[in-house]
Design a protein around this motif. Sequence first.
Motif, PDB file in Angstrom:
ATOM      1  N   ARG A  93      -8.678   1.297 -11.835  1.00  0.00           N
ATOM      2  CA  ARG A  93      -8.289   1.975 -10.607  1.00  0.00           C
ATOM      3  C   ARG A  93      -6.882   2.564 -10.696  1.00  0.00           C
ATOM      4  O   ARG A  93      -6.574   3.563 -10.033  1.00  0.00           O
ATOM      5  N   THR A  94      -6.025   1.980 -11.519  1.00  0.00           N
ATOM      6  CA  THR A  94      -4.647   2.457 -11.565  1.00  0.00           C
ATOM      7  C   THR A  94      -4.567   3.835 -12.200  1.00  0.00           C
ATOM      8  O   THR A  94      -4.014   4.754 -11.618  1.00  0.00           O
ATOM      9  N   ILE A 141       0.840  -1.212   0.000  1.00  0.00           N
ATOM     10  CA  ILE A 141       0.000   0.000   0.000  1.00  0.00           C
ATOM     11  C   ILE A 141       0.872   1.258   0.000  1.00  0.00           C
ATOM     12  O   ILE A 141       0.563   2.229  -0.694  1.00  0.00           O
ATOM     13  N   GLU A 142       1.965   1.243   0.772  1.00  0.00           N
ATOM     14  CA  GLU A 142       2.854   2.415   0.773  1.00  0.00           C
ATOM     15  C   GLU A 142       3.301   2.737  -0.654  1.00  0.00           C
ATOM     16  O   GLU A 142       3.445   3.887  -1.023  1.00  0.00           O
ATOM     17  N   ILE A 193     -11.022   1.104  -1.339  1.00  0.00           N
ATOM     18  CA  ILE A 193     -10.631  -0.310  -1.208  1.00  0.00           C
ATOM     19  C   ILE A 193      -9.689  -0.720  -2.335  1.00  0.00           C
ATOM     20  O   ILE A 193      -8.893  -1.640  -2.177  1.00  0.00           O
ATOM     21  N   GLY A 194      -9.782  -0.019  -3.477  1.00  0.00           N
ATOM     22  CA  GLY A 194      -8.764  -0.180  -4.508  1.00  0.00           C
ATOM     23  C   GLY A 194      -8.899  -1.373  -5.432  1.00  0.00           C
ATOM     24  O   GLY A 194      -7.900  -1.907  -5.909  1.00  0.00           O
ATOM     25  N   ILE A 195     -10.128  -1.805  -5.706  1.00  0.00           N
ATOM     26  CA  ILE A 195     -10.318  -2.949  -6.615  1.00  0.00           C
ATOM     27  C   ILE A 195      -9.869  -2.515  -8.022  1.00  0.00           C
ATOM     28  O   ILE A 195     -10.323  -1.482  -8.535  1.00  0.00           O
ATOM     29  N   LYS A 206      -7.190   8.996  -3.151  1.00  0.00           N
ATOM     30  CA  LYS A 206      -8.501   8.379  -2.966  1.00  0.00           C
ATOM     31  C   LYS A 206      -8.440   7.051  -2.222  1.00  0.00           C
ATOM     32  O   LYS A 206      -9.447   6.577  -1.712  1.00  0.00           O
ATOM     33  N   GLY A 207      -7.277   6.436  -2.223  1.00  0.00           N
ATOM     34  CA  GLY A 207      -7.190   5.158  -1.517  1.00  0.00           C
ATOM     35  C   GLY A 207      -6.121   4.237  -2.072  1.00  0.00           C
ATOM     36  O   GLY A 207      -5.139   4.665  -2.670  1.00  0.00           O
ATOM     37  N   ILE A 208      -6.352   2.943  -1.847  1.00  0.00           N
ATOM     38  CA  ILE A 208      -5.391   1.903  -2.213  1.00  0.00           C
ATOM     39  C   ILE A 208      -5.509   1.608  -3.713  1.00  0.00           C
ATOM     40  O   ILE A 208      -6.601   1.699  -4.282  1.00  0.00           O
ATOM     41  N   ILE A 209      -4.381   1.260  -4.338  1.00  0.00           N
ATOM     42  CA  ILE A 209      -4.407   0.796  -5.734  1.00  0.00           C
ATOM     43  C   ILE A 209      -3.718  -0.572  -5.745  1.00  0.00           C
ATOM     44  O   ILE A 209      -2.503  -0.658  -5.888  1.00  0.00           O
TER      45      ILE A 209
END
Length: 568
Positions: A545-546, A452-453, A522-524, A459-462
């Motif tokens: 999402r990317t 995640i870092e 959530i990064g789906i 907006k969130g996780i990718i």
Amino acid sequence: MRTSAFHLVTRKETPQDAEIVSHQLMIRAGLIRKLGAGLYTWAPLGLRVLQKIENIIREEMNAAGALEMLMPAVQPKELWEETGRINDFGGQLLAIHDRAERDYFFGPTHEEVITDFVRNEINSYKQLPINFYQIQTKFRDEIRPRFGVMRSREFIMKDAYSFHMSQESLEQTYETMKQAYTNIISRIGLKFRCVLADSGAIGGSGSQEFHVIADSGEDAIMYSDSGEYAANLEKCEAVSLIETRAEPSAELTEVHTPGQKTIEDVVNFLGLEKTQTVKTLLVEGVEQAVALVVRGDHNLNEVKAVNLAAVASPLRMLNDDEIKAIAGCDAGSIGVKDLNCHIIIDRTVANMHDFVCGANKTDYHLTGVNWERDAQYHAVEDLRDAQVGDPSPDGVGTLQVARGIEVGHIFQLGNKYSKAMNAVVLNEQGKSQAMEMGCYGMGVTRMVAAAIEQNHDHKGIIWPSNIAPFTVAILPMNYQKSERVRLASDELYEALLAKGVEVILDDRKVRPGFMMSDFELIGIPHQVIIGDRALDANEVEYRNRTDMNSENINRDTILSFLLDQLSA
Ligand code: ATP
Ligand code: MG
């Protein structure tokens, strides 16, 4: 999976104790929940990611010929007495006892347990080499647990231990493990570097760490801008910045420097450069106090210092009273002339001439100091932190710095543990011989945070797609009220399930904006938005999402479009 049958609980607020972005996002997305200091529950959503990482690790370890096993987390104290490591681990060991008052530790690592297993199990060279591994919960009572699962007290590690008849055989397996680690982190989808490392409390002759590159990383990674060299700052060799020592040209002079305590103070007061001064640091020694001397603009490297035979472990700077007793002055005026203790100087310091140091007399310094003529030393060592711009120690290129998160550490242990615990086998000549040993650790829970870092936006996780909790999300706008939307969503959902795709359909009764921001958080990786307006044109909206690009896709081709995306 339908969200109505799943546990999806996101939060808007950033938790107060979460300093780094992975910790914030893991809490906000509902991957983990805190139970106590350094203790976390993995919610179903988080566990899906964790298990994907575990599976990749397991597949690559098996492919590399390692054998999975499982050892107890609770370890009898006597085993640790055999290796004498209780002190090395110190406060990190969680001590527990049973009803009969027998002492145990909750395992922070398993060298003792595996060595005990192997000494009872293996008795001939014919059974070697062999490499065992497990994926298991560890506990280390970290002084400062922080950053969520990045530095927790309870965490999951994959630990492997190999046993050999010879150093060559150990080196072979070490290389195989290095390749396996490279494969694992590449498959997880992270940018990383393998670097030379200090062996710490685990010990042994050599080790390397695997670092996921991220600005928030706790470690500084030094690497050559044009060569292969890369090392953790703790380990990175620092060369002398001065080629040869020039002859003395200045006279030794004592100068009054009232109230000038730090190097900055002194150079400003005397109108000099820091590079003309040396810093003398007094630390506790094994037999007598040790003075460690680095150039004024350099940092003492504490790991290099504590690894010196003359220096006591853990490293302890002497206090003002102890300094007074040895140097006869305040800490700000310690110098190398007539200093009555063991003096170790850095490589660069060894080549300095006409330099400035404290006079061992409070508020006085010496200028024009020269080795041999004015002051003596006992040894020259590499004592300082390497810095950006230094020549790479292998002679190729110049050092640069990056931040890294240590996710793996591999060691050549030699026979440290097998000797201490008498783990011997009969060799080809029928003689008993201690085994050579390697060990290979990887932080499974930390890997999630590291991923995640390296992969997030505002907006969130990718998620990299190989470890995403779900690969496709279907986000119906108005699923409850529009039958057309519901049918289209269900149809795509079933079709993806039939193809074995890990898909989540959000059938909650929530506002479209809320739903979309949840799935961005959530990064789906692949998201399909299904709404009445697009359906009028027989289309659905696809979002990646990317890159956050979106495009409308014909409903009849969306399945094949998604399958193409997934195999890309
Ligand atoms: P660090 O320098 O970060 O404290 P370490 O050198 O103590 O790590 P090792 O003994 O090499 O760690 O353990 C193997 C792996 O276990 C590490 O590379 C890391 O990924 C993971 N690990 C170690 N300590 C923790 C922790 N407190 N929380 C999460 N993972 C950890
Ligand atoms: Mg380590």
